[in-house]
Design an enzyme around this catalytic site. Structure first.
Site, PDB file in Angstrom:
ATOM      1  N   GLY A 171     -46.802 -21.268 -11.342  1.00  0.00           N
ATOM      2  CA  GLY A 171     -46.092 -22.304 -10.586  1.00  0.00           C
ATOM      3  C   GLY A 171     -44.634 -21.915 -10.429  1.00  0.00           C
ATOM      4  O   GLY A 171     -44.327 -20.734 -10.277  1.00  0.00           O
ATOM      5  N   SER A 231     -45.281 -15.693 -14.399  1.00  0.00           N
ATOM      6  CA  SER A 231     -45.254 -15.169 -13.036  1.00  0.00           C
ATOM      7  C   SER A 231     -45.522 -16.315 -12.079  1.00  0.00           C
ATOM      8  O   SER A 231     -45.727 -17.448 -12.500  1.00  0.00           O
ATOM      9  CB  SER A 231     -46.328 -14.090 -12.875  1.00  0.00           C
ATOM     10  OG  SER A 231     -47.599 -14.718 -12.839  1.00  0.00           O
ATOM     11  N   LYS A 232     -45.555 -15.962 -10.804  1.00  0.00           N
ATOM     12  CA  LYS A 232     -45.772 -16.979  -9.770  1.00  0.00           C
ATOM     13  C   LYS A 232     -47.037 -17.801 -10.018  1.00  0.00           C
ATOM     14  O   LYS A 232     -47.108 -18.962  -9.660  1.00  0.00           O
ATOM     15  CB  LYS A 232     -45.893 -16.307  -8.394  1.00  0.00           C
ATOM     16  CG  LYS A 232     -44.555 -15.875  -7.848  1.00  0.00           C
ATOM     17  CD  LYS A 232     -44.592 -15.782  -6.323  1.00  0.00           C
ATOM     18  CE  LYS A 232     -43.305 -15.192  -5.778  1.00  0.00           C
ATOM     19  NZ  LYS A 232     -43.351 -13.742  -5.579  1.00  0.00           N
ATOM     20  N   ARG A 233     -48.017 -17.160 -10.639  1.00  0.00           N
ATOM     21  CA  ARG A 233     -49.272 -17.858 -10.945  1.00  0.00           C
ATOM     22  C   ARG A 233     -49.040 -19.133 -11.749  1.00  0.00           C
ATOM     23  O   ARG A 233     -49.838 -20.049 -11.709  1.00  0.00           O
ATOM     24  CB  ARG A 233     -50.174 -16.954 -11.784  1.00  0.00           C
ATOM     25  CG  ARG A 233     -51.049 -16.013 -11.012  1.00  0.00           C
ATOM     26  CD  ARG A 233     -52.045 -15.321 -11.937  1.00  0.00           C
ATOM     27  NE  ARG A 233     -51.427 -14.806 -13.169  1.00  0.00           N
ATOM     28  CZ  ARG A 233     -51.596 -15.329 -14.355  1.00  0.00           C
ATOM     29  NH1 ARG A 233     -52.357 -16.384 -14.527  1.00  0.00           N
ATOM     30  NH2 ARG A 233     -51.000 -14.805 -15.413  1.00  0.00           N
TER      31      ARG A 233
END
Ligand code: GLU
Length: 511
Positions: free
Chosen positions: A251, A247-249
């Protein structure tokens, strides 16, 4: 084969891999690749995301034979343009008694769910409206009462074969009678996807395994509609290095962000192909697109999750950069310098995006030599301006103070090397006019060597420190012409020549 994205955001690695696997198979089997835009979620779908999806897919080197932008025999290819088709088939299902009208309100359904929970039953639809008299129900609808349309799920388990997961079975209770058209008149994903895949003659449905649990509903729909069930292949989830769903977490995960980082499309495509697939026999990892088309097979796609390994992607990218023509790399690299020098240029770019700043041919040529000097040391093209930092920013004071340089400055020969080198450069006419050649430079360094007795790193580290601010860095042969030529160009940030650097260093040291 088809790729059926919802235009609700950027194209991410998971979806891009789905697109790639579909495309590889379509090209291998000389099949037809369809792009279908699934925009029935009107609130979240946006035209700009559709445009971006198309741009990102094309950047990755994918194409399609049918789609909203290229047309085709089974269009339209955007679901919001196909509502009459969905309506017609829903009415057919109602007419054939395979679907029924449901008058339950949101409130009724919520109460049912709550009751099921307290009685420890699964919170599925009770089937209340299934037993309504069909003619009576039709009458209520005609009179204007809001109704959804539900599919009647058969009283037997639903089985299908998945190429990746093998035989799959769901009990009919888990599926319950799903809504296919909401009371608002909007058809739901599980229903429209079946109508479209069937009418667009899709033989293989390849998609993420988040849709595995939707598949029994879809299989039941094929059966109700009397249409052949396609082959399914559900691709495993992609995890981050911490084994959590990517996910966006983690990067960068969107295709656009990798493009912005200066990852080449062939490297990203190669990497995506390896996410859950491996060729038969061997551990080969570098593939051209043609080789992937030849080698790919769904049978070799694993059901276990794939872990996204950034280092491996960078490794492939370094390989791709090495393989690419230097003209292409030079052209791709230019905007990164433009962006890095952006603040200085914003004044005179006249509002033009800094990316396509109109450099003179001499400057473009000079940036090419900078790129060729530095590109062997980068994973991604966006690292180039950082590597080039010392070319644009020379700070003798900082170099003298840097802990990294402390050791070099304490060597017994360092003072003598610095003194002799400084005198030679300051007395050299070519160095004073920004015309120092690498040959002349070498000659001067050899003289310093002879006069001081310093050699190897005792000779080169102090000299490098003076010229670049750091004791390690690129070869002088290539670097000196870049500094000299750069100092003669008109750039937003003046590049100090070798002579100017030596002068600045001497001044800082004298303090
Ligand atoms: N629009 C769906 C998605 O983006 C596609 C599902 C499918 O391929 O059937 O997840």
């Amino acid at each position: 084969m088809r790729f059926a994205p919802s235009p609700t955001g950027h194209l991410h690695v998971g979806n891009a891999r789905t697109a790639l696997f579909n495309w590889l198979l379509a090209r291998q089997k000389s099949g037809v690749m369809v792009l279908r835009i699934e925009d029935t979620d009107l609130e979240r779908s946006q035209a700009r995301f559709e445009d971006q999806l198309i741009d990102d897919l094309r950047w990755l080197g994918l194409d399609w034979d049918e789609g909203p932008d290229v047309g085709g025999p089974y269009g339209p290819y955007r679901q919001s343009d196909r509502l009459p088709v969905y309506r017609e088939q829903a009415e057919r299902l109602l007419g054939e008694g395979k679907a029924y009208l449901c008058f339950c309100t949101e409130d009724d359904l919520r109460k049912d769910r709550e009751r099921a929970m307290t009685e420890h039953r699964p919170p599925i639809y009770s089937g209340k409206c299934r037993t309504l008299d069909r003619a009576e129900a039709e009458g209520r609808r005609k009179a204007g009462e809001a109704s959804a349309i539900r599919l009647e799920i058969p009283e037997h388990p639903i089985r299908f074969h998945d190429i990746v997961h093998g035989d799959v079975e769901f009990s009919n209770e888990v599926v319950s009678d799903p809504i296919i058209v909401r009371s608002s008149g909007m058809p739901v994903y599980n229903y429209v996807v079946v109508i479209d895949d069937a009418l667009m003659k899709i033989t293989h449905v390849i998609r993420g395994d988040d849709h595995l649990s939707n598949t029994p509903k879809q299989v039941a729909l094929y059966e109700a509609l009397g249409w052949p069930v396609p082959e399914f292949a559900h691709l495993s989830t992609i995890l981050g290095a911490d084994r959590e769903r990517l996910s966006k977490r983690h990067g960068a995960t969107s295709i656009a962000s990798f493009r912005d980082m200066g990852v080449l499309p062939e490297a990203l495509g190669n990497y995506l192909a390896l996410l859950g697939w491996a060729p038969s026999g061997g551990t080969r990892e570098i593939f051209s697109r043609e080789e992937l088309v030849k080698e790919f097979s769904l049978e070799r796609v694993t059901p276990s999750p794939a872990v996204f390994d950034m280092e491996k992607l960078y490794w492939l990218n370094r390989h791709s950069i090495k393989q690419a023509s230097s003209e292409r790399i030079d052209r791709l690299a230019l905007p990164y310098y433009s962006r890095a020098l952006g603040d200085d240029m914003a004044k005179d770019s006249g509002g033009r995006p800094i990316d396509d700043y109109p450099w003179s041919p001499e400057v473009v040529h000079w940036f090419s030599s900078v790129t060729r000097l530095l590109v062997p040391s980068v994973d991604r093209l966006d690292q180039l301006p950082d590597r080039a930092f010392f070319i644009f920013h020379y700070d003798a004071q900082a170099a003298l103070a840097a802990p990294d340089n402390r050791e070099t400055l304490t060597w017994p020969n360092t003072d003598a090397v610095i003194a002799r080198f400084t005198v030679k450069i300051l007395e050299d006419e070519s160095a004073q006019s920004g015309q120092l050649t690498p040959e002349r430079f070498k000659q001067l360094v050899n003289e310093v060597k002879a006069e001081t007795g310093a050699k190897g790193k005792e000779l080169f580290h102090p000299i490098r420190l003076i010229v670049t601010g750091s004791h390690s860095g690129p070869e002088f042969d290539k670097l000196i012409p870049i500094l000299e030529e750069g100092s003669r160009l008109t750039l937003p940030k003046h590049v100090l020549s070798t002579g100017e650097r030596v002068q600045a260093f001497a001044k800082a040291r004298a303090k």
